[in-house]
Design a protein around this motif. Structure first.
Motif, PDB file in Angstrom:
ATOM      1  N   ILE A 137       0.851  -1.198   0.000  1.00 35.90           N
ATOM      2  CA  ILE A 137       0.000   0.000   0.000  1.00 35.90           C
ATOM      3  C   ILE A 137       0.881   1.240   0.000  1.00 35.90           C
ATOM      4  O   ILE A 137       2.035   1.212   0.457  1.00 35.90           O
ATOM      5  CB  ILE A 137      -0.941   0.027   1.228  1.00 35.90           C
ATOM      6  N   GLU A 138       0.304   2.324  -0.505  1.00 39.46           N
ATOM      7  CA  GLU A 138       1.020   3.607  -0.520  1.00 39.46           C
ATOM      8  C   GLU A 138      -0.016   4.727  -0.611  1.00 39.46           C
ATOM      9  O   GLU A 138      -0.845   4.732  -1.518  1.00 39.46           O
ATOM     10  CB  GLU A 138       1.971   3.672  -1.718  1.00 39.46           C
ATOM     11  N   PRO A 139       0.007   5.682   0.336  1.00 39.56           N
ATOM     12  CA  PRO A 139      -0.972   6.781   0.279  1.00 39.56           C
ATOM     13  C   PRO A 139      -0.581   7.796  -0.794  1.00 39.56           C
ATOM     14  O   PRO A 139       0.593   8.024  -1.077  1.00 39.56           O
ATOM     15  CB  PRO A 139      -0.890   7.388   1.680  1.00 39.56           C
ATOM     16  N   LEU A 140      -1.607   8.400  -1.383  1.00 36.20           N
ATOM     17  CA  LEU A 140      -1.384   9.447  -2.382  1.00 36.20           C
ATOM     18  C   LEU A 140      -1.646  10.831  -1.816  1.00 36.20           C
ATOM     19  O   LEU A 140      -1.127  11.816  -2.352  1.00 36.20           O
ATOM     20  CB  LEU A 140      -2.288   9.210  -3.605  1.00 36.20           C
ATOM     21  N   VAL A 141      -2.464  10.915  -0.764  1.00 43.09           N
ATOM     22  CA  VAL A 141      -2.748  12.199  -0.121  1.00 43.09           C
ATOM     23  C   VAL A 141      -2.504  12.036   1.381  1.00 43.09           C
ATOM     24  O   VAL A 141      -2.719  10.952   1.945  1.00 43.09           O
ATOM     25  CB  VAL A 141      -4.202  12.646  -0.389  1.00 43.09           C
ATOM     26  N   GLY A 144       5.651   3.407   6.989  1.00 47.35           N
ATOM     27  CA  GLY A 144       6.623   4.232   6.295  1.00 47.35           C
ATOM     28  C   GLY A 144       7.299   3.453   5.185  1.00 47.35           C
ATOM     29  O   GLY A 144       7.142   2.234   5.063  1.00 47.35           O
ATOM     30  N   PRO A 145       8.062   4.126   4.344  1.00 46.35           N
ATOM     31  CA  PRO A 145       8.771   3.416   3.268  1.00 46.35           C
ATOM     32  C   PRO A 145       9.666   2.314   3.847  1.00 46.35           C
ATOM     33  O   PRO A 145      10.460   2.541   4.764  1.00 46.35           O
ATOM     34  CB  PRO A 145       9.594   4.518   2.606  1.00 46.35           C
ATOM     35  N   GLY A 146       9.496   1.098   3.327  1.00 43.07           N
ATOM     36  CA  GLY A 146      10.280  -0.034   3.808  1.00 43.07           C
ATOM     37  C   GLY A 146       9.771  -0.642   5.094  1.00 43.07           C
ATOM     38  O   GLY A 146      10.436  -1.528   5.655  1.00 43.07           O
ATOM     39  N   GLU A 147       8.601  -0.240   5.593  1.00 40.32           N
ATOM     40  CA  GLU A 147       8.033  -0.787   6.824  1.00 40.32           C
ATOM     41  C   GLU A 147       6.881  -1.736   6.505  1.00 40.32           C
ATOM     42  O   GLU A 147       6.332  -1.732   5.407  1.00 40.32           O
ATOM     43  CB  GLU A 147       7.529   0.334   7.735  1.00 40.32           C
ATOM     44  N   ALA A 148       6.521  -2.546   7.517  1.00 43.74           N
ATOM     45  CA  ALA A 148       5.452  -3.525   7.332  1.00 43.74           C
ATOM     46  C   ALA A 148       4.705  -3.729   8.642  1.00 43.74           C
ATOM     47  O   ALA A 148       5.307  -3.707   9.730  1.00 43.74           O
ATOM     48  CB  ALA A 148       6.017  -4.857   6.837  1.00 43.74           C
ATOM     49  N   PHE A 149       3.398  -3.905   8.540  1.00 46.53           N
ATOM     50  CA  PHE A 149       2.552  -4.347   9.653  1.00 46.53           C
ATOM     51  C   PHE A 149       2.218  -5.824   9.437  1.00 46.53           C
ATOM     52  O   PHE A 149       1.822  -6.217   8.330  1.00 46.53           O
ATOM     53  CB  PHE A 149       1.254  -3.530   9.716  1.00 46.53           C
ATOM     54  N   VAL A 150       2.373  -6.618  10.490  1.00 45.19           N
ATOM     55  CA  VAL A 150       2.213  -8.070  10.390  1.00 45.19           C
ATOM     56  C   VAL A 150       1.138  -8.510  11.378  1.00 45.19           C
ATOM     57  O   VAL A 150       1.034  -7.965  12.492  1.00 45.19           O
ATOM     58  CB  VAL A 150       3.550  -8.796  10.683  1.00 45.19           C
ATOM     59  N   SER A 151       0.325  -9.487  10.989  1.00 46.61           N
ATOM     60  CA  SER A 151      -0.700  -9.994  11.900  1.00 46.61           C
ATOM     61  C   SER A 151      -0.044 -10.753  13.052  1.00 46.61           C
ATOM     62  O   SER A 151       1.010 -11.387  12.873  1.00 46.61           O
ATOM     63  CB  SER A 151      -1.664 -10.911  11.152  1.00 46.61           C
ATOM     64  N   TYR A 196       0.693  -6.006   5.700  1.00 41.67           N
ATOM     65  CA  TYR A 196       0.600  -4.742   4.960  1.00 41.67           C
ATOM     66  C   TYR A 196       2.003  -4.149   4.921  1.00 41.67           C
ATOM     67  O   TYR A 196       2.629  -3.947   5.973  1.00 41.67           O
ATOM     68  CB  TYR A 196      -0.350  -3.760   5.645  1.00 41.67           C
ATOM     69  N   ARG A 197       2.506  -3.851   3.725  1.00 44.34           N
ATOM     70  CA  ARG A 197       3.852  -3.280   3.585  1.00 44.34           C
ATOM     71  C   ARG A 197       3.807  -2.085   2.628  1.00 44.34           C
ATOM     72  O   ARG A 197       2.860  -1.933   1.842  1.00 44.34           O
ATOM     73  CB  ARG A 197       4.831  -4.325   3.039  1.00 44.34           C
ATOM     74  N   ARG A 198       4.862  -1.273   2.751  1.00 46.41           N
ATOM     75  CA  ARG A 198       5.033  -0.137   1.834  1.00 46.41           C
ATOM     76  C   ARG A 198       6.389  -0.278   1.178  1.00 46.41           C
ATOM     77  O   ARG A 198       7.390  -0.559   1.860  1.00 46.41           O
ATOM     78  CB  ARG A 198       4.939   1.182   2.602  1.00 46.41           C
ATOM     79  N   PRO A 199       6.451  -0.136  -0.129  1.00 46.34           N
ATOM     80  CA  PRO A 199       7.739  -0.362  -0.799  1.00 46.34           C
ATOM     81  C   PRO A 199       8.778   0.660  -0.363  1.00 46.34           C
ATOM     82  O   PRO A 199       8.446   1.773   0.064  1.00 46.34           O
ATOM     83  CB  PRO A 199       7.390  -0.221  -2.284  1.00 46.34           C
ATOM     84  N   PRO A 200      10.047   0.297  -0.453  1.00 43.91           N
ATOM     85  CA  PRO A 200      11.102   1.257  -0.087  1.00 43.91           C
ATOM     86  C   PRO A 200      11.095   2.468  -1.009  1.00 43.91           C
ATOM     87  O   PRO A 200      10.494   2.457  -2.089  1.00 43.91           O
ATOM     88  CB  PRO A 200      12.393   0.432  -0.257  1.00 43.91           C
ATOM     89  N   ASP A 201      11.755   3.514  -0.565  1.00 43.65           N
ATOM     90  CA  ASP A 201      11.855   4.735  -1.376  1.00 43.65           C
ATOM     91  C   ASP A 201      12.532   4.426  -2.706  1.00 43.65           C
ATOM     92  O   ASP A 201      13.508   3.671  -2.776  1.00 43.65           O
ATOM     93  CB  ASP A 201      12.666   5.798  -0.630  1.00 43.65           C
ATOM     94  N   GLY A 202      11.998   5.043  -3.755  1.00 48.85           N
ATOM     95  CA  GLY A 202      12.606   4.903  -5.072  1.00 48.85           C
ATOM     96  C   GLY A 202      12.207   3.648  -5.815  1.00 48.85           C
ATOM     97  O   GLY A 202      12.723   3.414  -6.917  1.00 48.85           O
TER      98      GLY A 202
END
Length: 732
Positions: free
Chosen positions: A100-104, A118-125, A160-166
């Motif tokens: 996932i990644e927010p746009l606003v 945050g970039p490169g972070e993850a939430f795990v069950s 739920y994860r967010r891809p690293p920067d770039g």
């Protein structure tokens, strides 16, 4: 209702209660126990239906709340976030890794998350973190755990994860999906992989209805016929003096009101507690939250009262018909079942063997028909065999009175033995077939399982997920020196897959005939033979695979395509997965063919649910047969009264019960288990060769049989001694 009619009803209920109480007669206690068990089974059935509905409602509500609402369905709304559903697996159990990644800045995070990762972070069950501690670093830096409201079930695996920067790819068919929020109603299947193999609520209801409803009805019928001779005489007298059906029904209600109320209370109290504490179901390990069961706190007591009233009405309706009271006419000494069921069982067994050997659709139908015929004739055959065993073990040359008395009673009542073992024998045969059929693997699952066993986690299929050249280079740089990496691209026409890599990396798949440096060649020409590695390539692509060597790995990051990584070291799979999620935007790491194995494992887990729902019914049916057998055995206790005056005490009655009911029942149930194993073996040998062995299930059936026989012997001996010791010789 007038006062006179009300008083008559109370008197009739009291007559029924006193008739069922029967001081010092253990047969009345057996009838009351049968009614208590029927009420217990009914309470369990009511709770199961209500709990299933409540659990599905809670799960569906949480699932709908987290479903992504895609922007394509709302052209006029601006997207607020991007969403992509990846996957991973643990112990043949697939689950979603959602990127996932927010746009606003004002976008709301998915349900269960305290904030956007945050970039490169993850939430795990929490369940995944407990089952796989390395999940704290496998998908990125651990930002926290997913709250309960974001999980469909407490034991769900989800990330739920967010891809690293770039590394964020653009939106499109191969990348993110733009969403306007969450809360879309899930129509059909869910977007989350952990729910890909969920069964419908109606499936559980269809399992509970026969496995719990049928034993309840059997117990009610057995209870209505225990002590039938005395009851029929009493009802015949009432009928002779003009009593109508309502009078007989009210007397029958007086017999059953208290035992059914007791059984309902005994079962309802602990089940009601689960609505406050939640519950973890045995065998399956499935957890039901207390919040999901909250509606049952009001519904369950009302349903229990209604169920109790329905049981009373059913029991009373079984006594509306007046059976003629038996007089002093001659009756046959032996209760002999007809001979045709044993022929039916033999013909059915031959049909199952013939149908299994044919193997096509006609063979399956013949096998099913033969199975029905064999199980229909099995109980009568078991009764005859048990009676014959009793005759053989109690030969006249043996001068043991207890053995002679008990054995001769069993030999004279094969029908009683057949009826007592019928339900348990038939249910064991059916459960064996269901177990084999459910655990049968498809052809693809069989091949994928064999391939995964040979690869042993040493070969991984890594999907890059629309990564750019910089992200691909970062992933390749994170590999260990001993790892071998290839890439699946396509030829110039874009129709045939091409495996690219250095010659040493290609040789790790299989020995090379020659290294194809100039142009792509078919895999059969490049490799000397087929190996598990070359078979894995077939699972990752369609059609004939071409092979071409590259001068170095420097050419791998350019272009598109998945990676084939041959790992080194024991931590290879975890290390490769961690590297993929750190460097690539939308990665997926799997063993080739793993999807087929996951599907087969999910299908096999249905056997645990079948066993869970069938176990209470199996126990209730076994107890129903045992109660009927004990009651029939105590009916002949009058014949022991003169003999009991000359015995030394309890030991004689225990030994007579062993030879009369314990040993014949053990013989019958042992043969029933062996016959169920024979039918299951025929299925395994011809129709379901990859099914799981039913030996654990049959072992459980034998354990139930052993406990049942020991209980029958002990209880039968104790009750018989209490029933017969009151005889005192007078005037002889």
């Amino acid at each position: 209702m007038t006062a006179a009619r009300r008083g008559t009803t109370i008197q009739l209920l009291e007559i029924g209660r006193r008739a069922a109480r029967g001081r010092r007669d253990p047969r009345h206690a057996l009838q009351a126990l049968c009614l208590v068990l029927a009420a217990t089974g009914a309470a369990l059935l009511v709770w199961g239906v209500l709990a299933t509905h409540a659990a599905y409602e809670g799960r569906d509500a949480r699932t709908a709340a987290r479903q992504p609402d895609r922007a394509l369905a709302h052209p006029g709304l601006p997207p607020v976030a991007r969403w992509w559903n990846g996957g991973d697996s643990l112990r043949n159990r697939g689950f979603s890794v959602v990127t996932i990644e927010p746009l606003v800045p004002s976008a709301t995070p998915p349900p269960g998350l305290a904030r956007w990762p945050g970039p490169g972070e993850a939430f795990v069950s929490p369940a995944l973190l407990d089952a796989m501690p390395q999940a704290s670093t496998r998908y990125g830096r651990l930002a926290g755990t997913i709250a309960a409201r974001g999980l469909a079930e407490p034991d769900e695996y989800l990330v739920y994860r967010r891809p690293p920067d770039g590394t964020s790819p653009p939106a499109g068919p191969d990348g993110f999906a733009d969403i306007v929020g969450y809360g879309r109603t899930a129509e059909g299947t869910s977007d989350f992989r952990s729910q890909s193999f969920d069964r419908a609520e109606a499936d559980l209801h269809w399992l509970m209805a026969p496995f719990l409803g049928l034993p309840v009805l059997v117990l009610l019928v057995v209870a209505s016929r225990l002590g039938a001779r005395q009851r029929d005489r009493r009802l015949a007298v009432l009928y002779a003096i003009g009593a109508g059906r309502s009078v007989r029904a009210r007397i029958a209600l007086g017999e059953c009101l208290r035992p059914l109320a007791l059984g309902t209370a005994l079962a309802g109290a602990p089940l009601a507690v689960t609505t406050l504490t939640g519950l973890t179901l045995p065998l399956t390990g499935y957890r039901i939250r207390a919040d999901d069961l909250a509606p049952l706190r009001q519904q369950f007591p009302v349903a229990l009262v209604l169920g109790w009233a329905l049981l009373c009405l059913v029991f009373a309706s079984l006594h509306l018909r007046v059976r003629p009271a038996e007089g002093n006419r001659l009756r046959p000494l032996r209760d002999v079942p007809p001979a045709w069921p044993r022929y039916l069982c033999g013909v059915g067994t031959l049909l199952t063997l013939w149908g299994a050997m044919i193997g096509n659709l006609l063979g399956v139908r013949l096998f099913t028909l033969g199975l029905v015929l064999a199980l229909a004739g099995l109980p009568a055959l078991l009764g005859r065999i048990a009676a014959g065993a009793a005759v053989r073990f109690t030969d006249r040359r043996r001068g043991d009175a207890a053995r002679l008395v008990g054995g001769r009673w069993a030999a004279a009542h094969p029908g009683v033995l057949a009826r007592s073992c019928a339900a348990l024998a038939v249910l064991m045969g059916l459960l064996t077939q269901v177990h084999v059929a459910i655990t049968e693997l498809t052809t693809d699952a069989q091949h994928a399982t064999a391939l995964a066993r040979q690869l042993n986690g040493r070969l991984l299929h890594v999907t890059a997920g629309a990564a750019d050249q910089e992200a691909n280079a970062g992933f390749l740089a994170a590999l260990a020196p001993g790892d071998r990496v290839l890439r699946i691209s396509s030829d110039e026409s874009g129709t045939r897959p091409v495996v690219l890599g250095e010659c040493r990396d290609l040789a790790a798949l299989a020995p090379l005939s020659s290294c194809p440096r100039t142009e792509p060649v078919p895999a059969a020409q490049a490799f000397r033979g087929r190996t598990p590695g070359t078979e894995a390539l077939r699972w990752m692509s369609f059609g004939e695979v071409l092979v071409q060597a590259l001068p170095s790995r420097d050419g791998l990051p350019a272009g598109d395509g998945d990676y084939v990584v041959l790992v080194s070291g024991r931590d290879g799979p975890d290390r490769i997965t961690r590297a993929a999620f750190e460097a690539l935007p939308l990665p997926s790491v799997a063993v080739p063919g793993n999807d087929h194995v996951i599907g087969a494992s999910a299908r096999a887990r249905i056997a645990d649910w079948v066993s869970l729902l069938a176990a209470p019914g199996l126990v209730l049916l076994a107890l129903a047969g045992a109660i009927g057998l004990l009651h029939a055995y105590l009916d002949r206790a009058d014949a022991l009264r003169p003999l009991a005056g000359y015995t030394s005490g309890l030991r004689f009655h225990l030994r007579a019960a062993w030879w009369g009911i314990g040993l014949p029942t053990a013989c019958a149930l042992a043969l029933a288990t062996a016959f169920a194993g024979l039918l299951g073996g025929i299925n395994l040998a011809f129709l379901s060769p990859s099914g799981a062995s039913p030996l654990p299930l049959l072992g459980g059936g034998l354990a139930v049989a052993a406990v049942l026989c020991a209980g029958l012997t002990t209880v039968g001996g104790l009750l018989s001694s209490r029933f017969t010791h009151r005889w005192v010789p007078r005037g002889d």
